[in-house]
Design an enzyme around this catalytic site. Sequence first.
Site, PDB file in Angstrom:
ATOM      1  N   LEU A 170       0.827  -1.216   0.000  1.00 11.67           N
ATOM      2  CA  LEU A 170       0.000   0.000   0.000  1.00 11.67           C
ATOM      3  C   LEU A 170       0.863   1.269   0.000  1.00 11.67           C
ATOM      4  CD1 LEU A 170      -2.600   1.590   0.225  1.00 11.67           C
ATOM      5  CD2 LEU A 170      -2.685   1.072   2.663  1.00 11.67           C
ATOM      6  N   ALA A 171       1.901   1.308   0.842  1.00 15.02           N
ATOM      7  CA  ALA A 171       2.697   2.539   0.966  1.00 15.02           C
ATOM      8  C   ALA A 171       3.378   2.892  -0.357  1.00 15.02           C
ATOM      9  CB  ALA A 171       3.721   2.389   2.082  1.00 15.02           C
ATOM     10  N   ALA A 229      -1.612  -7.315   0.875  1.00 12.56           N
ATOM     11  CA  ALA A 229      -2.562  -8.200   0.184  1.00 12.56           C
ATOM     12  C   ALA A 229      -3.230  -9.178   1.146  1.00 12.56           C
ATOM     13  CB  ALA A 229      -1.840  -8.957  -0.924  1.00 12.56           C
ATOM     14  N   GLN A 270      -6.938  -8.738   6.399  1.00 10.09           N
ATOM     15  CA  GLN A 270      -8.316  -9.248   6.379  1.00 10.09           C
ATOM     16  C   GLN A 270      -9.299  -8.254   6.983  1.00 10.09           C
ATOM     17  OE1 GLN A 270      -8.226 -12.983   8.492  1.00 10.09           O
ATOM     18  NE2 GLN A 270      -6.789 -13.903   7.055  1.00 10.09           N
ATOM     19  N   GLY A 325      -9.209  -4.434   7.674  1.00 13.42           N
ATOM     20  CA  GLY A 325      -9.496  -3.255   6.873  1.00 13.42           C
ATOM     21  C   GLY A 325      -8.709  -2.069   7.377  1.00 13.42           C
ATOM     22  N   GLU A 381     -13.533  -3.329  15.772  1.00 16.52           N
ATOM     23  CA  GLU A 381     -12.442  -4.233  16.154  1.00 16.52           C
ATOM     24  C   GLU A 381     -12.009  -3.927  17.572  1.00 16.52           C
ATOM     25  OE1 GLU A 381      -9.300  -4.124  13.226  1.00 16.52           O
ATOM     26  OE2 GLU A 381     -10.291  -5.639  12.001  1.00 16.52           O
ATOM     27  N   HIS A 417       0.729 -11.943  16.955  1.00 13.30           N
ATOM     28  CA  HIS A 417      -0.683 -12.316  16.884  1.00 13.30           C
ATOM     29  C   HIS A 417      -0.855 -13.591  17.696  1.00 13.30           C
ATOM     30  CE1 HIS A 417      -4.646 -13.351  15.480  1.00 13.30           C
ATOM     31  NE2 HIS A 417      -4.730 -12.158  14.913  1.00 13.30           N
ATOM     32  N   ARG A 471      -4.425  -8.242  23.059  1.00  5.15           N
ATOM     33  CA  ARG A 471      -3.675  -9.156  22.193  1.00  5.15           C
ATOM     34  C   ARG A 471      -2.351  -9.622  22.818  1.00  5.15           C
ATOM     35  NH1 ARG A 471      -2.794  -7.476  15.887  1.00  5.15           N
ATOM     36  NH2 ARG A 471      -4.905  -8.210  15.622  1.00  5.15           N
ATOM     37  N   HIS A 483       3.827 -10.555  13.868  1.00  8.48           N
ATOM     38  CA  HIS A 483       2.742 -10.070  12.995  1.00  8.48           C
ATOM     39  C   HIS A 483       2.989  -8.658  12.486  1.00  8.48           C
ATOM     40  CE1 HIS A 483      -1.270 -10.044  11.401  1.00  8.48           C
ATOM     41  NE2 HIS A 483      -1.682  -9.069  12.187  1.00  8.48           N
ATOM     42  N   GLU A 512       5.077   0.023   6.965  1.00 11.14           N
ATOM     43  CA  GLU A 512       5.566  -0.718   8.140  1.00 11.14           C
ATOM     44  C   GLU A 512       7.076  -0.592   8.350  1.00 11.14           C
ATOM     45  OE1 GLU A 512       3.700  -4.547   8.544  1.00 11.14           O
ATOM     46  OE2 GLU A 512       5.088  -5.144  10.129  1.00 11.14           O
ATOM     47  N   ARG A 514       0.307  -1.709  18.575  1.00 10.34           N
ATOM     48  CA  ARG A 514      -0.513  -1.125  17.506  1.00 10.34           C
ATOM     49  C   ARG A 514      -1.996  -1.411  17.730  1.00 10.34           C
ATOM     50  NH1 ARG A 514      -2.165  -3.876  12.113  1.00 10.34           N
ATOM     51  NH2 ARG A 514      -1.995  -5.640  13.522  1.00 10.34           N
ATOM     52  N   SER A 557      -2.449   0.115  10.856  1.00 15.42           N
ATOM     53  CA  SER A 557      -1.220   0.058  10.052  1.00 15.42           C
ATOM     54  C   SER A 557      -1.480   0.412   8.604  1.00 15.42           C
ATOM     55  CB  SER A 557      -0.553  -1.303  10.179  1.00 15.42           C
ATOM     56  OG  SER A 557      -1.490  -2.321  10.314  1.00 15.42           O
TER      57      SER A 557
HETATM   58  C1  LIG Z   1      -2.010 -11.629   7.702  1.00 21.23           C
HETATM   59  C2  LIG Z   1      -1.998 -10.146   7.951  1.00 21.23           C
HETATM   60  C3  LIG Z   1      -3.184  -9.459   8.198  1.00 21.23           C
HETATM   61  C4  LIG Z   1      -3.180  -8.080   8.437  1.00 21.23           C
HETATM   62  N1  LIG Z   1      -4.360  -7.414   8.602  1.00 21.23           N
HETATM   63  C5  LIG Z   1      -4.353  -6.057   8.720  1.00 21.23           C
HETATM   64  C6  LIG Z   1      -5.570  -5.322   8.755  1.00 21.23           C
HETATM   65  O1  LIG Z   1      -6.654  -5.882   8.650  1.00 21.23           O
HETATM   66  N2  LIG Z   1      -5.496  -3.970   8.898  1.00 21.23           N
HETATM   67  C7  LIG Z   1      -4.311  -3.304   9.003  1.00 21.23           C
HETATM   68  O2  LIG Z   1      -4.302  -2.075   9.130  1.00 21.23           O
HETATM   69  N3  LIG Z   1      -3.153  -3.981   8.943  1.00 21.23           N
HETATM   70  C8  LIG Z   1      -3.136  -5.324   8.787  1.00 21.23           C
HETATM   71  N4  LIG Z   1      -1.954  -5.990   8.705  1.00 21.23           N
HETATM   72  C9  LIG Z   1      -0.698  -5.218   8.667  1.00 21.23           C
HETATM   73  C10 LIG Z   1      -0.605  -4.517   7.302  1.00 21.23           C
HETATM   74  O3  LIG Z   1      -1.042  -5.408   6.292  1.00 21.23           O
HETATM   75  C11 LIG Z   1       0.823  -4.076   6.986  1.00 21.23           C
HETATM   76  O4  LIG Z   1       1.363  -3.384   8.057  1.00 21.23           O
HETATM   77  C12 LIG Z   1       0.816  -3.145   5.759  1.00 21.23           C
HETATM   78  O5  LIG Z   1       0.160  -3.787   4.690  1.00 21.23           O
HETATM   79  C13 LIG Z   1       2.224  -2.783   5.357  1.00 21.23           C
HETATM   80  O6  LIG Z   1       2.164  -2.135   4.110  1.00 21.23           O
HETATM   81  P1  LIG Z   1       3.525  -1.701   3.422  1.00 21.23           P
HETATM   82  O7  LIG Z   1       3.167  -1.048   2.133  1.00 21.23           O
HETATM   83  O8  LIG Z   1       4.353  -0.966   4.375  1.00 21.23           O
HETATM   84  O9  LIG Z   1       4.295  -3.092   3.164  1.00 21.23           O
HETATM   85  P2  LIG Z   1       3.894  -4.391   2.345  1.00 21.23           P
HETATM   86  O10 LIG Z   1       2.485  -4.387   1.961  1.00 21.23           O
HETATM   87  O11 LIG Z   1       4.404  -5.565   3.087  1.00 21.23           O
HETATM   88  O12 LIG Z   1       4.745  -4.227   1.002  1.00 21.23           O
HETATM   89  C14 LIG Z   1       6.165  -4.301   1.016  1.00 21.23           C
HETATM   90  C15 LIG Z   1       6.685  -4.361  -0.406  1.00 21.23           C
HETATM   91  O13 LIG Z   1       8.100  -4.239  -0.405  1.00 21.23           O
HETATM   92  C16 LIG Z   1       8.690  -5.257  -1.220  1.00 21.23           C
HETATM   93  N5  LIG Z   1      10.043  -5.465  -0.693  1.00 21.23           N
HETATM   94  C17 LIG Z   1      10.421  -5.840   0.550  1.00 21.23           C
HETATM   95  N6  LIG Z   1      11.767  -5.814   0.669  1.00 21.23           N
HETATM   96  C18 LIG Z   1      12.251  -5.419  -0.526  1.00 21.23           C
HETATM   97  C19 LIG Z   1      13.556  -5.179  -1.045  1.00 21.23           C
HETATM   98  N7  LIG Z   1      14.656  -5.316  -0.288  1.00 21.23           N
HETATM   99  N8  LIG Z   1      13.695  -4.801  -2.333  1.00 21.23           N
HETATM  100  C20 LIG Z   1      12.593  -4.634  -3.137  1.00 21.23           C
HETATM  101  N9  LIG Z   1      11.321  -4.805  -2.692  1.00 21.23           N
HETATM  102  C21 LIG Z   1      11.161  -5.189  -1.400  1.00 21.23           C
HETATM  103  C22 LIG Z   1       7.712  -6.422  -1.093  1.00 21.23           C
HETATM  104  O14 LIG Z   1       7.863  -7.339  -2.142  1.00 21.23           O
HETATM  105  C23 LIG Z   1       6.394  -5.657  -1.152  1.00 21.23           C
HETATM  106  O15 LIG Z   1       6.087  -5.327  -2.479  1.00 21.23           O
HETATM  107  C24 LIG Z   1      -1.950  -7.374   8.459  1.00 21.23           C
HETATM  108  C25 LIG Z   1      -0.758  -8.063   8.222  1.00 21.23           C
HETATM  109  C26 LIG Z   1      -0.766  -9.428   7.958  1.00 21.23           C
HETATM  110  C27 LIG Z   1       0.524 -10.127   7.671  1.00 21.23           C
END
Ligand SMILES: Cc1cc2nc3c(=O)[nH]c(=O)nc-3n(C[C@H](O)[C@H](O)[C@H](O)COP(=O)(O)OP(=O)(O)OC[C@H]3O[C@@H](n4cnc5c(N)ncnc54)[C@H](O)[C@@H]3O)c2cc1C
Length: 534
Positions: free
Chosen positions: A22-23, A51, A54, A56, A121, A240, A286, A345, A369, A380, A385
């Site tokens: 997402l970021a 991805a 679950q 939101g 939640e 978790h 938690r 988690h 993250e 958290r 997040s």
């Molecule tokens: C099972 C699960 C359920 C969750 N449910 C929720 C929820 O319901 N609500 C909520 O707010 N949060 C939830 N979270 C937490 C939340 O999903 C994450 O904190 C958030 O999606 C992080 O987003 P991000 O863009 O920072 O990283 P990510 O979505 O993890 O994306 C990281 C990206 O960086 C890439 N990457 C990593 N290292 C490298 C590198 N060295 N070089 C190139 N690319 C790299 C990866 O391939 C990926 O594309 C959940 C997490 C999990 C695991």
Amino acid sequence: MSNNVYDLTRKTDDVVIVGAGLAGLFCALKLAPRPVTLISSAPLGEGASTAWAQGGIAAAVAEGDSAEAHAADTIAVGGGIVDEDIALLLSREAGRRIDDLLRYGVPFDRDLEGRLAVGREAAHSARRIVHVRGDMAGKAIIAALSNAVRRTPSIRVIEGFVAEALLTEDGAVMGLQLRNARDASARPVVIASRAVVLATGGIGHLYATTTNPREASGLGLAIAARAGAVIADAEFVQFHPTAIMMGRDPSPLATEALRGEGATLINDFGERFMQKGHPLAELAPRDIVARAVFAEIAAGRGAFLDAREALGARFAEKFPTVHASCLAAGLDPAKRPIPVAPAAHYHMGGIAVDARGRSSLKGLWAGGEVSSTGAHGANRLASNSLLEAVVFAARIAEDIAGQQIEAPVSVSPKLVIARNGATPAFAAKKLRAMMNSHVGVIRDGDGLAEAVRCFAATEREAGSIALRNMATTALLVASSAWSRRESRGAHYRIDYSLEEPLLAHRTMTTLAAAREIAETLKIREPRNAQPMIA
Ligand SMILES: Cc1cc2nc3c(=O)[nH]c(=O)nc-3n(C[C@H](O)[C@H](O)[C@H](O)COP(=O)(O)OP(=O)(O)OC[C@H]3O[C@@H](n4cnc5c(N)ncnc54)[C@H](O)[C@@H]3O)c2cc1C
């Protein structure tokens, strides 16, 4: 470099974003039409925690709710060290970011009157979780944003490359070193850039038991730390309580909502162990549930989530994702209790950033993250997040948009780290096992000291850049946990089991400081300083 399918030497881009969760995706879209290179180690849509979300996104968009109430809930669960201004900024900007996501095509659920449907939640004082088709928020967000990115001509997407080093000169970012994710012996490639955004996600996969994808191995945090960036709150890792333990890595989640529906936690003897642990039993916070589950397993009594009575035949209809995970492993959760364990988690710590997403290094921003904004403190609040990722991605884009960034220069060859070896699988496995056993749910000084010595030796001696980066992040987490002589939020030490009021502040550290701690501990107990490569 010519043997690569991508023209990585293109000189027109001034902004490089690493990570397509997402970021990263949102930041790239917000920067358009400014040219951006977006790098992801996995193909777009894969390898991102986003991805898998679950629940939101938390957003005070419902009638009767307010940004102030949302911020108050965030502060209440954060163990006394949440940055209150950041928590408020997050909740105030939530509505605008949800509107953006709707515009990019995320189909958030609506009620009969067409308003955004909001769920509740744990520890939220109001219904404020926007979601998609029940538990499909993460998948829907990634699909919509990936499509939008692919349709945006100013964004060049590079898939299958891992960022392995930040190239800096005099404390300023000069570029990024990448390598083909599937070939450790491939020549590194370099992108010159004075503006790099790290959006590489969390560190969960540094632990043997985790809900996070393999790509969440803390590599982004490591490369920032190795370049000298300040790292905040590294010791705070959220576990978790109920990951499903049926031989899968990463472990699927048995969502908290199951306990909300009345599922109980039992041991091998069929005893409900949470009843003696907390007045709220299975619905306790938690971190408390995670510690109780951990203790039950450590005592050899096992831990299971029992939904036979609470859900029985309704299980499949109410929780299709969890049901499918159990059936795939040959267990019908309507008829048998699910074996569970706490799993790494979410990382509250990360690259220290300010309200604009700027790190301590010139030209380096971090969002999602991998960053630590202070919004979560020591724990958290659920669904904050994704909110933090989207709010800070927008803030970073705004900050960069307001800047004239000098044209990329070519990177001096002396900055490039060429030597690399394949990651020995057993060494990575050992590191992950040690994170579980020594830096996990329940910690103590001796175990942490041993982990610090071990990770420092690996970080120093590993011939594989990936293993070295894993060890770098592991060292930062372990040394920060060793230094924090108290228990607070998700950080629990059996030798300092109470909160220490004088320590009610965030941790700011650097890799140099972590290495110093390791040196001190090595002098005390030199025999244990064995790298994981030997
Ligand atoms: C099972 C699960 C359920 C969750 N449910 C929720 C929820 O319901 N609500 C909520 O707010 N949060 C939830 N979270 C937490 C939340 O999903 C994450 O904190 C958030 O999606 C992080 O987003 P991000 O863009 O920072 O990283 P990510 O979505 O993890 O994306 C990281 C990206 O960086 C890439 N990457 C990593 N290292 C490298 C590198 N060295 N070089 C190139 N690319 C790299 C990866 O391939 C990926 O594309 C959940 C997490 C999990 C695991």
